[in-house]
Design a protein around this motif. Structure first.
Motif, mmCIF file in Angstrom:
data_model
loop_
_atom_site.group_PDB
_atom_site.id
_atom_site.type_symbol
_atom_site.label_atom_id
_atom_site.label_comp_id
_atom_site.label_asym_id
_atom_site.label_seq_id
_atom_site.Cartn_x
_atom_site.Cartn_y
_atom_site.Cartn_z
ATOM 1 N N THR A 33 0.855 -1.184 0.000
ATOM 2 C CA THR A 33 0.000 0.000 0.000
ATOM 3 C C THR A 33 0.892 1.235 0.000
ATOM 4 O O THR A 33 2.041 1.196 0.435
ATOM 5 N N GLY A 34 0.340 2.377 -0.465
ATOM 6 C CA GLY A 34 1.077 3.620 -0.446
ATOM 7 C C GLY A 34 2.292 3.595 -1.356
ATOM 8 O O GLY A 34 2.302 2.944 -2.390
ATOM 9 N N ARG A 35 3.336 4.302 -0.944
ATOM 10 C CA ARG A 35 4.556 4.356 -1.734
ATOM 11 C C ARG A 35 5.414 3.112 -1.506
ATOM 12 O O ARG A 35 5.475 2.582 -0.394
ATOM 13 N N THR A 36 6.070 2.687 -2.573
ATOM 14 C CA THR A 36 6.882 1.479 -2.535
ATOM 15 C C THR A 36 8.204 1.746 -3.237
ATOM 16 O O THR A 36 8.288 2.600 -4.129
ATOM 17 N N LEU A 37 9.239 1.014 -2.847
ATOM 18 C CA LEU A 37 10.547 1.151 -3.458
ATOM 19 C C LEU A 37 10.841 -0.037 -4.366
ATOM 20 O O LEU A 37 10.610 -1.187 -3.985
ATOM 21 N N GLY A 38 11.351 0.241 -5.555
ATOM 22 C CA GLY A 38 11.927 -0.799 -6.396
ATOM 23 C C GLY A 38 13.431 -0.738 -6.207
ATOM 24 O O GLY A 38 14.044 0.314 -6.428
ATOM 25 N N THR A 50 8.668 -0.138 2.500
ATOM 26 C CA THR A 50 8.289 -1.362 1.797
ATOM 27 C C THR A 50 8.978 -1.364 0.434
ATOM 28 O O THR A 50 9.108 -0.322 -0.213
ATOM 29 N N CYS A 51 9.431 -2.535 -0.011
ATOM 30 C CA CYS A 51 10.184 -2.583 -1.259
ATOM 31 C C CYS A 51 9.970 -3.900 -1.982
ATOM 32 O O CYS A 51 9.485 -4.880 -1.411
ATOM 33 N N ILE A 52 10.315 -3.899 -3.250
ATOM 34 C CA ILE A 52 10.372 -5.103 -4.072
ATOM 35 C C ILE A 52 11.804 -5.252 -4.533
ATOM 36 O O ILE A 52 12.396 -4.318 -5.087
ATOM 37 N N LEU A 103 14.565 -2.083 5.388
ATOM 38 C CA LEU A 103 13.449 -2.203 4.458
ATOM 39 C C LEU A 103 12.622 -3.446 4.747
ATOM 40 O O LEU A 103 13.090 -4.403 5.377
ATOM 41 N N ASP A 104 11.391 -3.427 4.253
ATOM 42 C CA ASP A 104 10.477 -4.566 4.367
ATOM 43 C C ASP A 104 10.192 -5.093 2.968
ATOM 44 O O ASP A 104 9.337 -4.549 2.264
ATOM 45 N N PRO A 105 10.929 -6.119 2.506
ATOM 46 C CA PRO A 105 10.699 -6.638 1.152
ATOM 47 C C PRO A 105 9.366 -7.385 1.075
ATOM 48 O O PRO A 105 9.189 -8.423 1.706
ATOM 49 N N ILE A 106 8.436 -6.849 0.283
ATOM 50 C CA ILE A 106 7.122 -7.477 0.158
ATOM 51 C C ILE A 106 7.090 -8.497 -0.980
ATOM 52 O O ILE A 106 6.151 -9.268 -1.106
ATOM 53 N N ALA A 107 8.125 -8.499 -1.820
ATOM 54 C CA ALA A 107 8.205 -9.480 -2.904
ATOM 55 C C ALA A 107 9.634 -9.542 -3.409
ATOM 56 O O ALA A 107 10.381 -8.573 -3.329
ATOM 57 N N MET A 108 10.010 -10.723 -3.918
ATOM 58 C CA MET A 108 11.274 -10.889 -4.624
ATOM 59 C C MET A 108 10.936 -11.343 -6.033
ATOM 60 O O MET A 108 10.287 -12.370 -6.236
#
Length: 375
Positions: free
Chosen positions: A11-16, A79-81, A166-171
């Motif tokens: 949700t919200g802003r996310t980092l790649g 939060t990041c991917i 960071l909180d990686p929500i996906a790899m």
């Protein structure tokens, strides 16, 4: 198409976050309804020897460097991917008997053994279901995209991201992030509604990755052990200069000209020698892919080559590749279709380095495509 080695909601802003051998690239994005806005982008050197053959072997050093980069960018999201890449990552379409998605994991444990050099238990494995071909016969096997990555490869990158706070929500996988960012830039079909075949060539620091996409499905990948660092090291050795000076010399050269005399003549010859070797390997990769298909198959005919990565920014690289390969070769650009919007602060960073950030941008797009698939 979307994929992750693991995932949880965003949700919200996310980092790649793209962890490369030479540089760390980060974009901060905000996902809206069917669109994405890039708010910030930044890059910093990867600690020396921290990433080896795609694996983060010094997660604490990478985590600290990432934390410093995030501080300098003044990003608010945590939060990041992230993603994985390298010769040990498997990405290939296969066919399995039709079955329910819930039963697919048991089938993969058997099927994956045919394509992996290690045991399935040593890898994270997923297989998103692909669309059936329009001419598929009743009862035909089900196409899936087998994606596998060694557990240490994934775990090291997750550890580095977490050490950065960071909180990686996906790899994800680099090749899929690249396709996600660029596929709108390349039509899926031509004017006759025939699926197009495009070769994406990511000219990275340590190696070059060739990913061939037919329609919207990756059908072939190959890693070539020549990258931007190969050119820099060759220049440094021949010219007797340090790495940083060799980098500056490389960036000032053009891929499609060689001076007959003057101070740049030797440097140009060094660059061209490696470029010729790289193009030969790319041509061999395209020929090998075509050889795996029926000789009448149009799928084996690559319609376009798209260059990205830091190496694509060498002056006239696309022109040089196009002349040697005798193909339509272009440098990747973000599609101007309104899906991706860029804030002025990010535009100033991306203006001259867009091909370098495309993996990170594709990672940032992950939540948008995930949400769309759930609607």
């Amino acid at each position: 198409m979307n994929f992750s080695l693991f995932s949880k909601g965003a949700t919200g802003r996310t980092l790649g976050v793209d962890i490369g051998h030479d540089n760390l690239k980060v974009v901060e994005v905000e996902i809206g309804r069917n669109r994405m806005k890039i708010h910030k982008a930044g890059m910093a050197p990867t600690p020396i020897h921290a990433v080896v053959e795609g694996q983060v072997v010094m997660p604490e050093a990478v985590g600290m460097a990432l934390r410093e980069l995030l501080t300098s960018m003044e990003v608010s999201s945590r939060t990041c991917i992230g993603s994985v890449t390298g010769a040990n990552v498997t990405l290939r379409p296969i066919e399995v008997p039709r079955q329910k998605p819930a039963d697919l994991s048991r089938t993969l444990a058997v099927e994956a053994q045919k394509y992996l050099s290690t045991t399935p238990e040593e890898n994270y494995i997923e297989a998103p279901i692909l669309p059936l071909p329009h001419d598929a016969e009743p009862g035909a096997d089900m196409p899936v995209l087998l994606v596998a990555a060694p557990r240490p490869l994934v775990d090291g990158r997750v550890q580095a991201l977490e050490m950065a706070g960071l909180d990686p929500i996906a790899m994800d996988v680099n090749a899929l992030a690249m396709i996600r960012a660029l596929l709108p830039h390349v039509p899926e079909v031509d004017s006759d509604e025939t699926p197009l075949t495009v070769a994406f060539v990511d000219l990275g620091a340590s190696y070059t990755e060739v990913t061939i996409v037919h329609g919207q499905t990756p059908v072939f990948t190959r890693t070539i052990p020549i990258g931007g660092t190969s050119f820099t090291n060759a220049l440094a050795g021949v010219l007797g200069v340090d790495f940083d000076e060799a980098q500056s010399i490389k960036h000032a050269l053009s891929a499609d000209t060689t001076e007959e005399g003057g101070p740049d003549a030797t440097a140009s010859r060094v660059i061209h020698s490696l470029l010729e070797e790289l193009v030969r390997d790319i041509r061999r990769s395209l020929a090998y892919y075509a050889s795996t298909l029926d000789w009448e198959s149009i799928e084996g005919l690559v319609d376009r080559v798209v260059l990205l990565g830091g190496g694509s920014q060498l002056v006239h690289t696309a022109d040089y590749f196009g002349n040697v390969l005798q193909m339509n070769v272009v440098t990747a650009e973000l599609p101007d279709d309104g899906v991706i919007q860029v804030a002025p602060e990010a535009e100033a960073v991306l203006r001259d380095h867009q091909p370098t950030y495309l993996i990170a941008i594709g990672l940032g797009l992950w939540p948008l495509y995930t949400r769309s698939e759930k609607l």
